[in-house]
Design a protein around this motif. Structure first.
Motif, PDB file in Angstrom:
ATOM      1  N   ASP A  75       0.033   7.480 -16.279  1.00 41.90           N
ATOM      2  CA  ASP A  75      -1.037   6.609 -15.760  1.00 41.90           C
ATOM      3  C   ASP A  75      -1.392   6.987 -14.330  1.00 41.90           C
ATOM      4  N   ARG A  76      -0.341   7.281 -13.534  1.00 47.87           N
ATOM      5  CA  ARG A  76      -0.602   7.620 -12.129  1.00 47.87           C
ATOM      6  C   ARG A  76      -1.368   8.928 -12.007  1.00 47.87           C
ATOM      7  N   ILE A  77      -1.069   9.894 -12.881  1.00 51.01           N
ATOM      8  CA  ILE A  77      -1.818  11.171 -12.834  1.00 51.01           C
ATOM      9  C   ILE A  77      -3.280  10.895 -13.182  1.00 51.01           C
ATOM     10  N   ILE A 120      -4.615   6.267   1.851  1.00 45.98           N
ATOM     11  CA  ILE A 120      -3.985   5.353   0.898  1.00 45.98           C
ATOM     12  C   ILE A 120      -4.236   5.839  -0.531  1.00 45.98           C
ATOM     13  N   ASN A 121      -3.138   6.106  -1.242  1.00 46.92           N
ATOM     14  CA  ASN A 121      -3.254   6.516  -2.651  1.00 46.92           C
ATOM     15  C   ASN A 121      -3.604   5.331  -3.524  1.00 46.92           C
ATOM     16  N   GLU A 122      -2.821   4.286  -3.358  1.00 44.75           N
ATOM     17  CA  GLU A 122      -2.955   3.139  -4.250  1.00 44.75           C
ATOM     18  C   GLU A 122      -2.496   1.875  -3.578  1.00 44.75           C
ATOM     19  N   PHE A 123      -2.984   0.758  -4.111  1.00 47.80           N
ATOM     20  CA  PHE A 123      -2.417  -0.549  -3.795  1.00 47.80           C
ATOM     21  C   PHE A 123      -1.635  -0.946  -5.041  1.00 47.80           C
ATOM     22  N   LEU A 124      -0.361  -1.252  -4.868  1.00 48.26           N
ATOM     23  CA  LEU A 124       0.501  -1.519  -6.030  1.00 48.26           C
ATOM     24  C   LEU A 124       0.925  -2.980  -6.048  1.00 48.26           C
ATOM     25  N   SER A 125       1.017  -3.538  -7.269  1.00 51.71           N
ATOM     26  CA  SER A 125       1.414  -4.950  -7.375  1.00 51.71           C
ATOM     27  C   SER A 125       2.385  -5.126  -8.550  1.00 51.71           C
ATOM     28  N   GLU A 139       4.958  -2.640 -10.607  1.00 50.63           N
ATOM     29  CA  GLU A 139       4.876  -1.214 -10.224  1.00 50.63           C
ATOM     30  C   GLU A 139       6.209  -0.765  -9.608  1.00 50.63           C
ATOM     31  N   ILE A 140       6.582   0.457  -9.939  1.00 53.10           N
ATOM     32  CA  ILE A 140       7.853   1.013  -9.440  1.00 53.10           C
ATOM     33  C   ILE A 140       7.579   1.956  -8.270  1.00 53.10           C
ATOM     34  N   THR A 141       8.474   1.981  -7.282  1.00 53.88           N
ATOM     35  CA  THR A 141       8.354   2.945  -6.179  1.00 53.88           C
ATOM     36  C   THR A 141       9.722   3.562  -5.922  1.00 53.88           C
ATOM     37  N   GLY A 142       9.698   4.820  -5.524  1.00 53.74           N
ATOM     38  CA  GLY A 142      10.952   5.514  -5.219  1.00 53.74           C
ATOM     39  C   GLY A 142      11.493   6.304  -6.403  1.00 53.74           C
ATOM     40  N   GLU A 143      10.746   6.290  -7.511  1.00 51.77           N
ATOM     41  CA  GLU A 143      11.248   6.993  -8.700  1.00 51.77           C
ATOM     42  C   GLU A 143      11.116   8.515  -8.547  1.00 51.77           C
ATOM     43  N   LEU A 144      10.081   8.951  -7.813  1.00 50.28           N
ATOM     44  CA  LEU A 144       9.891  10.408  -7.680  1.00 50.28           C
ATOM     45  C   LEU A 144      11.073  11.032  -6.951  1.00 50.28           C
ATOM     46  N   GLU A 145      11.493  10.378  -5.869  1.00 48.45           N
ATOM     47  CA  GLU A 145      12.626  10.882  -5.102  1.00 48.45           C
ATOM     48  C   GLU A 145      13.871  10.941  -5.981  1.00 48.45           C
ATOM     49  N   THR A 146      14.085   9.874  -6.748  1.00 47.38           N
ATOM     50  CA  THR A 146      15.297   9.794  -7.561  1.00 47.38           C
ATOM     51  C   THR A 146      15.293  10.867  -8.652  1.00 47.38           C
ATOM     52  N   LYS A 174       0.865  -1.187   0.000  1.00 47.61           N
ATOM     53  CA  LYS A 174       0.000   0.000   0.000  1.00 47.61           C
ATOM     54  C   LYS A 174       0.893   1.226   0.000  1.00 47.61           C
ATOM     55  N   CYS A 175       0.448   2.242  -0.730  1.00 49.95           N
ATOM     56  CA  CYS A 175       1.195   3.491  -0.840  1.00 49.95           C
ATOM     57  C   CYS A 175       0.365   4.523  -0.099  1.00 49.95           C
ATOM     58  N   TYR A 176       0.837   5.011   1.072  1.00 42.15           N
ATOM     59  CA  TYR A 176      -0.019   5.901   1.873  1.00 42.15           C
ATOM     60  C   TYR A 176       0.744   7.047   2.515  1.00 42.15           C
ATOM     61  N   PRO A 221      12.595  13.994  -0.575  1.00 42.85           N
ATOM     62  CA  PRO A 221      12.339  12.839   0.295  1.00 42.85           C
ATOM     63  C   PRO A 221      11.085  12.088  -0.163  1.00 42.85           C
ATOM     64  N   CYS A 222      10.967  10.837   0.261  1.00 47.31           N
ATOM     65  CA  CYS A 222       9.811  10.012  -0.145  1.00 47.31           C
ATOM     66  C   CYS A 222       8.502  10.699   0.204  1.00 47.31           C
ATOM     67  N   LEU A 223       7.652  10.744  -0.783  1.00 48.70           N
ATOM     68  CA  LEU A 223       6.349  11.386  -0.643  1.00 48.70           C
ATOM     69  C   LEU A 223       5.450  10.593   0.310  1.00 48.70           C
ATOM     70  N   CYS A 224       5.513   9.276   0.194  1.00 48.95           N
ATOM     71  CA  CYS A 224       4.636   8.431   1.025  1.00 48.95           C
ATOM     72  C   CYS A 224       5.376   7.212   1.542  1.00 48.95           C
ATOM     73  N   ASN A 225       4.663   6.458   2.362  1.00 50.77           N
ATOM     74  CA  ASN A 225       5.201   5.185   2.838  1.00 50.77           C
ATOM     75  C   ASN A 225       4.785   4.108   1.863  1.00 50.77           C
TER      76      ASN A 225
HETATM   77  N1  LIG Z   1      -0.605   8.635  -6.560  1.00 46.96           N
HETATM   78  C1  LIG Z   1       0.288   7.649  -6.538  1.00 46.96           C
HETATM   79  N2  LIG Z   1       0.022   6.474  -7.129  1.00 46.96           N
HETATM   80  C2  LIG Z   1       0.928   5.472  -7.090  1.00 46.96           C
HETATM   81  N3  LIG Z   1       2.135   5.563  -6.502  1.00 46.96           N
HETATM   82  C3  LIG Z   1       2.467   6.709  -5.925  1.00 46.96           C
HETATM   83  C4  LIG Z   1       1.559   7.802  -5.908  1.00 46.96           C
HETATM   84  N4  LIG Z   1       2.154   8.801  -5.232  1.00 46.96           N
HETATM   85  C5  LIG Z   1       3.381   8.359  -4.864  1.00 46.96           C
HETATM   86  N5  LIG Z   1       3.578   7.098  -5.267  1.00 46.96           N
HETATM   87  C6  LIG Z   1       4.768   6.242  -5.037  1.00 46.96           C
HETATM   88  O1  LIG Z   1       5.175   6.297  -3.665  1.00 46.96           O
HETATM   89  C7  LIG Z   1       6.575   6.530  -3.658  1.00 46.96           C
HETATM   90  C8  LIG Z   1       7.139   7.125  -2.384  1.00 46.96           C
HETATM   91  O2  LIG Z   1       8.513   7.468  -2.616  1.00 46.96           O
HETATM   92  P1  LIG Z   1       8.869   8.482  -3.816  1.00 46.96           P
HETATM   93  O3  LIG Z   1       8.271   9.806  -3.473  1.00 46.96           O
HETATM   94  O4  LIG Z   1      10.279   8.436  -4.178  1.00 46.96           O
HETATM   95  O5  LIG Z   1       8.051   7.800  -5.053  1.00 46.96           O
HETATM   96  C9  LIG Z   1       6.706   7.511  -4.807  1.00 46.96           C
HETATM   97  C10 LIG Z   1       5.935   6.771  -5.866  1.00 46.96           C
HETATM   98  O6  LIG Z   1       6.658   5.661  -6.341  1.00 46.96           O
END
Ligand SMILES: Nc1ncnc2c1ncn2[C@@H]1O[C@@H]2COP(=O)(O)O[C@H]2[C@H]1O
Length: 187
Positions: free
Chosen positions: A128-130, A67-72, A75-82, A55-57, A87-91
Motif C-alpha cells: 500500500d505504501r509503495i 512530508i511523505n505521509e500523515f499516519l493515523s 499505521e505501523i512505524t519503525g518496521e523498515l529499520e527492523t 507526520k512522517c518526514y 537507521p530510521c529513514l524518516c522522523n
Molecule cells: N512513504 C512512506 N509512507 C508511510 N510511512 C513511511 C514511508 N516511508 C517511511 N515510512 C515510515 O517511517 C518510518 C521511519 O523509520 P523506519 O525507517 O524504521 O520505518 C519507516 C516507516 O514506518
C-alpha cells in the motif's frame, strides 16, 4: 493523505489484550511535537498507532523538510529499520495527542518468524505504501501544485483534521510563500 490501517489495529489490540506475564507490548502516549522515531537513529521499538496523527518526514541537509505521509489509526512505524537493519529513514512526529502500542524490535522479529497473519498484514501495508508513494509522486509531476492542494484541502475537511500551513507546504513540496499565494488564488 491521512493513512489508516484498521486490520493492523485489530491485530495488535488482540495481542495487547491477550498478554500474560511478560508484557512486551505497552501503550504509550505522546504530545504534539514529540518524536516517536528519529531519522538516522536505530530504534529499539516499533510503534503501531492507536489514535491521533503523526507526520512522517525527511529532513534534507539544506534543512528543508518533506512530508511523505500523515499516519493515523493502525499505521505501523519503525518496521523498515527492523526488517532491513538500517537507521530510521524518516522522523515520526506527533502532530496531535497520540496513543501508540510500542513493541520491542526483537519481539517483533520473533513474531515475524512464526506468525503468518503478521506477515500478510505487513506485506499489505508495505505494498500500500509503495502504491500511495508512487501515486503521490506521479500526481506531483503531472499536475500543477494547485491540483494537489485542492485534493489535500478536500481530504482535510473529509477527515476533520487541521494541518498547519507549514506542514501542508512540506507535504506538497513547495515553500510557505508559494502555498500562501496558491491559497490566495483559490479564493
Ligand atoms: N512513504 C512512506 N509512507 C508511510 N510511512 C513511511 C514511508 N516511508 C517511511 N515510512 C515510515 O517511517 C518510518 C521511519 O523509520 P523506519 O525507517 O524504521 O520505518 C519507516 C516507516 O514506518
Amino acid at each position: 493523505m491521512l493513512r489508516t490501517n484498521l486490520p493492523f489495529l485489530s491485530y495488535i489490540e488482540e495481542l495487547y489484550q491477550n498478554q500474560t506475564n511478560d508484557r512486551h507490548i505497552t501503550l504509550r502516549t505522546f504530545s504534539p511535537g514529540d518524536l516517536l522515531l528519529k531519522q538516522g537513529e536505530l530504534p529499539f521499538k516499533l510503534f503501531i498507532l492507536k489514535s491521533g496523527i503523526v507526520k512522517c518526514y525527511f529532513y534534507e541537509e539544506n534543512a528543508k523538510g518533506f512530508i511523505n505521509e500523515f499516519l493515523s489509526d493502525g499505521e505501523i512505524t519503525g518496521e523498515l529499520e527492523t526488517i532491513r537493519g538500517i537507521p530510521c529513514l524518516c522522523n515520526i512526529e506527533a502532530i496531535s495527542d497520540v496513543q501508540a502500542f510500542a513493541i520491542d524490535a526483537s519481539i517483533f522479529n520473533l513474531l515475524l518468524e512464526k506468525d503468518t497473519n503478521l506477515n500478510k498484514l505487513l506485506l499489505l501495508t508495505l505494498t500500500d505504501r509503495i502504491i500511495n508513494t508512487s501515486r503521490k509522486a506521479s500526481i506531483q509531476q503531472l499536475y500543477k501544485t494547485e491540483h494537489g492542494l485542492k485534493k489535500v484541502l478536500d481530504l482535510q475537511s473529509q477527515y476533520g483534521v487541521n494541518i498547519s500551513k507549514e506542514d501542508l507546504a512540506d507535504y506538497l513540496g513547495v515553500t510557505l510563500r508559494s502555498l500562501n499565494r496558491l491559497l490566495k488564488d483559490l479564493k
